[in-house]
Design an enzyme around this catalytic site. Structure first.
Site, PDB file in Angstrom:
ATOM      1  N   PRO A   9       0.245  -1.004   2.579  1.00 45.97           N
ATOM      2  CA  PRO A   9      -1.174  -1.011   2.201  1.00 45.97           C
ATOM      3  C   PRO A   9      -1.851  -2.371   2.308  1.00 45.97           C
ATOM      4  O   PRO A   9      -1.253  -3.397   1.991  1.00 45.97           O
ATOM      5  CB  PRO A   9      -1.150  -0.548   0.734  1.00 45.97           C
ATOM      6  CG  PRO A   9       0.252  -0.766   0.276  1.00 45.97           C
ATOM      7  CD  PRO A   9       1.108  -0.581   1.488  1.00 45.97           C
ATOM      8  N   ASN A  10      -3.085  -2.323   2.781  1.00 46.26           N
ATOM      9  CA  ASN A  10      -3.989  -3.476   2.903  1.00 46.26           C
ATOM     10  C   ASN A  10      -3.624  -4.428   4.045  1.00 46.26           C
ATOM     11  O   ASN A  10      -4.373  -5.363   4.331  1.00 46.26           O
ATOM     12  CB  ASN A  10      -4.076  -4.255   1.572  1.00 46.26           C
ATOM     13  CG  ASN A  10      -4.611  -3.373   0.465  1.00 46.26           C
ATOM     14  OD1 ASN A  10      -5.686  -2.792   0.603  1.00 46.26           O
ATOM     15  ND2 ASN A  10      -3.858  -3.229  -0.619  1.00 46.26           N
ATOM     16  N   ARG A  17      -8.486 -10.406   5.216  1.00 42.90           N
ATOM     17  CA  ARG A  17      -8.098 -10.245   3.815  1.00 42.90           C
ATOM     18  C   ARG A  17      -7.537 -11.560   3.262  1.00 42.90           C
ATOM     19  O   ARG A  17      -6.557 -12.084   3.784  1.00 42.90           O
ATOM     20  CB  ARG A  17      -7.004  -9.168   3.749  1.00 42.90           C
ATOM     21  CG  ARG A  17      -6.319  -9.062   2.425  1.00 42.90           C
ATOM     22  CD  ARG A  17      -5.019  -8.279   2.525  1.00 42.90           C
ATOM     23  NE  ARG A  17      -4.452  -8.126   1.215  1.00 42.90           N
ATOM     24  CZ  ARG A  17      -3.186  -7.781   0.988  1.00 42.90           C
ATOM     25  NH1 ARG A  17      -2.378  -7.526   1.990  1.00 42.90           N
ATOM     26  NH2 ARG A  17      -2.741  -7.680  -0.248  1.00 42.90           N
ATOM     27  N   TYR A  22      -3.122 -15.135   3.429  1.00 41.88           N
ATOM     28  CA  TYR A  22      -2.506 -14.421   4.557  1.00 41.88           C
ATOM     29  C   TYR A  22      -2.893 -14.962   5.937  1.00 41.88           C
ATOM     30  O   TYR A  22      -2.384 -14.487   6.949  1.00 41.88           O
ATOM     31  CB  TYR A  22      -2.838 -12.924   4.455  1.00 41.88           C
ATOM     32  CG  TYR A  22      -2.334 -12.312   3.162  1.00 41.88           C
ATOM     33  CD1 TYR A  22      -0.968 -12.176   2.924  1.00 41.88           C
ATOM     34  CD2 TYR A  22      -3.215 -11.886   2.171  1.00 41.88           C
ATOM     35  CE1 TYR A  22      -0.491 -11.640   1.739  1.00 41.88           C
ATOM     36  CE2 TYR A  22      -2.748 -11.343   0.975  1.00 41.88           C
ATOM     37  CZ  TYR A  22      -1.394 -11.226   0.768  1.00 41.88           C
ATOM     38  OH  TYR A  22      -0.914 -10.694  -0.404  1.00 41.88           O
ATOM     39  N   ASN A  71       7.125  -4.704   6.019  1.00 42.31           N
ATOM     40  CA  ASN A  71       6.322  -5.362   4.995  1.00 42.31           C
ATOM     41  C   ASN A  71       5.649  -4.231   4.223  1.00 42.31           C
ATOM     42  O   ASN A  71       4.643  -3.671   4.668  1.00 42.31           O
ATOM     43  CB  ASN A  71       5.276  -6.297   5.602  1.00 42.31           C
ATOM     44  CG  ASN A  71       4.539  -7.081   4.522  1.00 42.31           C
ATOM     45  OD1 ASN A  71       4.640  -6.765   3.333  1.00 42.31           O
ATOM     46  ND2 ASN A  71       3.795  -8.095   4.936  1.00 42.31           N
ATOM     47  N   ALA A  74       2.170  -4.093  -1.431  1.00 41.81           N
ATOM     48  CA  ALA A  74       2.314  -3.918  -2.880  1.00 41.81           C
ATOM     49  C   ALA A  74       3.344  -2.849  -3.253  1.00 41.81           C
ATOM     50  O   ALA A  74       3.905  -2.888  -4.361  1.00 41.81           O
ATOM     51  CB  ALA A  74       0.956  -3.573  -3.478  1.00 41.81           C
ATOM     52  N   HIS A  77       6.784  -3.683  -4.788  1.00 41.11           N
ATOM     53  CA  HIS A  77       7.004  -3.963  -6.198  1.00 41.11           C
ATOM     54  C   HIS A  77       6.997  -2.706  -7.058  1.00 41.11           C
ATOM     55  O   HIS A  77       7.179  -2.783  -8.271  1.00 41.11           O
ATOM     56  CB  HIS A  77       5.923  -4.934  -6.704  1.00 41.11           C
ATOM     57  CG  HIS A  77       5.653  -6.051  -5.737  1.00 41.11           C
ATOM     58  ND1 HIS A  77       6.617  -6.984  -5.401  1.00 41.11           N
ATOM     59  CD2 HIS A  77       4.548  -6.378  -4.993  1.00 41.11           C
ATOM     60  CE1 HIS A  77       6.104  -7.837  -4.513  1.00 41.11           C
ATOM     61  NE2 HIS A  77       4.856  -7.487  -4.246  1.00 41.11           N
ATOM     62  N   ASP A  84      14.572   4.617  -1.698  1.00 44.59           N
ATOM     63  CA  ASP A  84      15.434   5.754  -1.331  1.00 44.59           C
ATOM     64  C   ASP A  84      15.346   6.057   0.161  1.00 44.59           C
ATOM     65  O   ASP A  84      16.355   6.357   0.802  1.00 44.59           O
ATOM     66  CB  ASP A  84      15.046   6.997  -2.135  1.00 44.59           C
ATOM     67  CG  ASP A  84      15.421   6.886  -3.606  1.00 44.59           C
ATOM     68  OD1 ASP A  84      16.183   5.959  -3.964  1.00 44.59           O
ATOM     69  OD2 ASP A  84      14.947   7.717  -4.408  1.00 44.59           O
ATOM     70  N   GLU A  95      13.255  -6.704   4.970  1.00 45.83           N
ATOM     71  CA  GLU A  95      12.022  -6.798   4.171  1.00 45.83           C
ATOM     72  C   GLU A  95      11.336  -8.115   4.493  1.00 45.83           C
ATOM     73  O   GLU A  95      11.978  -9.169   4.441  1.00 45.83           O
ATOM     74  CB  GLU A  95      12.386  -6.746   2.679  1.00 45.83           C
ATOM     75  CG  GLU A  95      11.191  -7.002   1.761  1.00 45.83           C
ATOM     76  CD  GLU A  95      11.575  -7.027   0.278  1.00 45.83           C
ATOM     77  OE1 GLU A  95      12.643  -6.502  -0.097  1.00 45.83           O
ATOM     78  OE2 GLU A  95      10.790  -7.604  -0.499  1.00 45.83           O
ATOM     79  N   HIS A  97       7.703 -10.637   3.983  1.00 44.16           N
ATOM     80  CA  HIS A  97       6.419 -10.923   3.344  1.00 44.16           C
ATOM     81  C   HIS A  97       5.822 -12.156   3.994  1.00 44.16           C
ATOM     82  O   HIS A  97       6.541 -13.118   4.296  1.00 44.16           O
ATOM     83  CB  HIS A  97       6.596 -11.172   1.842  1.00 44.16           C
ATOM     84  CG  HIS A  97       7.169  -9.987   1.149  1.00 44.16           C
ATOM     85  ND1 HIS A  97       6.435  -8.856   0.902  1.00 44.16           N
ATOM     86  CD2 HIS A  97       8.430  -9.728   0.737  1.00 44.16           C
ATOM     87  CE1 HIS A  97       7.213  -7.950   0.339  1.00 44.16           C
ATOM     88  NE2 HIS A  97       8.432  -8.441   0.226  1.00 44.16           N
ATOM     89  N   SER A  99       3.453 -14.061   2.513  1.00 44.62           N
ATOM     90  CA  SER A  99       3.378 -15.092   1.469  1.00 44.62           C
ATOM     91  C   SER A  99       4.730 -15.240   0.777  1.00 44.62           C
ATOM     92  O   SER A  99       5.593 -14.353   0.878  1.00 44.62           O
ATOM     93  CB  SER A  99       2.314 -14.695   0.437  1.00 44.62           C
ATOM     94  OG  SER A  99       2.686 -13.493  -0.223  1.00 44.62           O
ATOM     95  N   ARG A 104       4.110 -16.644  -6.505  1.00 45.92           N
ATOM     96  CA  ARG A 104       2.838 -16.012  -6.888  1.00 45.92           C
ATOM     97  C   ARG A 104       2.971 -15.336  -8.257  1.00 45.92           C
ATOM     98  O   ARG A 104       3.836 -15.690  -9.037  1.00 45.92           O
ATOM     99  CB  ARG A 104       2.420 -15.021  -5.783  1.00 45.92           C
ATOM    100  CG  ARG A 104       2.193 -15.734  -4.440  1.00 45.92           C
ATOM    101  CD  ARG A 104       1.754 -14.762  -3.361  1.00 45.92           C
ATOM    102  NE  ARG A 104       0.461 -14.167  -3.676  1.00 45.92           N
ATOM    103  CZ  ARG A 104      -0.040 -13.100  -3.038  1.00 45.92           C
ATOM    104  NH1 ARG A 104       0.651 -12.547  -2.047  1.00 45.92           N
ATOM    105  NH2 ARG A 104      -1.211 -12.617  -3.365  1.00 45.92           N
ATOM    106  N   ARG A 108       4.881  -9.917  -8.642  1.00 46.46           N
ATOM    107  CA  ARG A 108       5.336  -9.905  -7.236  1.00 46.46           C
ATOM    108  C   ARG A 108       6.769 -10.416  -7.090  1.00 46.46           C
ATOM    109  O   ARG A 108       7.326 -10.425  -5.998  1.00 46.46           O
ATOM    110  CB  ARG A 108       4.417 -10.761  -6.357  1.00 46.46           C
ATOM    111  CG  ARG A 108       3.012 -10.223  -6.243  1.00 46.46           C
ATOM    112  CD  ARG A 108       2.185 -11.038  -5.259  1.00 46.46           C
ATOM    113  NE  ARG A 108       0.788 -10.951  -5.591  1.00 46.46           N
ATOM    114  CZ  ARG A 108      -0.033  -9.956  -5.210  1.00 46.46           C
ATOM    115  NH1 ARG A 108       0.414  -8.989  -4.455  1.00 46.46           N
ATOM    116  NH2 ARG A 108      -1.299  -9.949  -5.582  1.00 46.46           N
TER     117      ARG A 108
HETATM  118  C1  DQA Z   1       2.803  -9.161   0.791  1.00 43.09           C
HETATM  119  C2  DQA Z   1       3.017  -9.598  -0.662  1.00 43.09           C
HETATM  120  C3  DQA Z   1       2.706  -8.449  -1.607  1.00 43.09           C
HETATM  121  O1  DQA Z   1       2.908  -8.854  -2.947  1.00 43.09           O
HETATM  122  C4  DQA Z   1       1.271  -8.007  -1.453  1.00 43.09           C
HETATM  123  O2  DQA Z   1       1.002  -6.892  -2.277  1.00 43.09           O
HETATM  124  C5  DQA Z   1       0.906  -7.717  -0.031  1.00 43.09           C
HETATM  125  C6  DQA Z   1       1.404  -8.616   1.009  1.00 43.09           C
HETATM  126  C7  DQA Z   1       3.007 -10.333   1.791  1.00 43.09           C
HETATM  127  O3  DQA Z   1       3.180 -10.049   2.966  1.00 43.09           O
HETATM  128  O4  DQA Z   1       2.965 -11.504   1.388  1.00 43.09           O
HETATM  129  O5  DQA Z   1       0.146  -6.812   0.262  1.00 43.09           O
HETATM  130  O6  DQA Z   1       3.765  -8.173   1.117  1.00 43.09           O
END
Ligand code: DQA
Length: 144
Positions: A9-10, A17, A22, A71, A74, A77, A84, A95, A97, A99, A104, A108
């Protein structure tokens, strides 16, 4: 070799954003850079804001990919369901990220998916995706 990159998401809003966190690079630009850098790898990209769609995409990758860079945004978390889904796959999942989540907010710091993944990369900006791909290529070459 086939690698699937999945964003949660996002992350469709990368480039606009919260650029202070980012950066200004879009995911389309990032994919272009990755494809130019790894011409020998078939790189596929999927993004969804919906948890269930991410799970559907991961499940559909079973048997069709050599590794997944994930990635989960959110959902990292919060999502036992993604944990699963990752555990159910035979291909390794890295995995990533953008950031450094550990520098942070406290919410997170915990990942519900990390234990199901091969490893975690965080804090290298958009280069985290390149590092994720490198990790999967290296795993793949040691397996052969
Ligand atoms: C993220 C870190 C997450 O905590 C956050 O919700 C994101 C981006 C990152 O790529 O740094 O949406 O996954």
């Amino acid at each position: 070799m086939k690698i699937l990159i999945v964003n949660g998401p996002n992350l469709n809003r990368l480039g606009s954003r919260e650029p202070g966190i980012y950066g200004l690079t879009t995911m389309e630009e990032c994919m272009e850079t990755l494809r130019a850098r790894f011409p020998e790898v078939e790189l596929e990209y999927y993004q969804s804001n919906v948890e269930g769609f991410l799970i559907d995409r991961l499940q559909a990758a079973e048997g069709c990919t050599d590794g997944i860079v994930l990635n989960a945004g959110a959902y990292t978390h919060t999502s036992v369901a993604l944990h699963d889904a990752i555990r159910s796959l035979s291909a390794p999942v890295v995995e990533v990220h953008i950031s450094n989540v550990h520098g942070r907010e406290e919410f997170r710091h915990r990942s519900l998916i990390a234990a199901a993944c091969q490893g975690v990369i965080a804090g290298f900006g958009m280069d985290s995706y390149r590092l994720g791909v490198e990790a999967l290529i290296s795993l793949h070459s040691t397996k052969k």
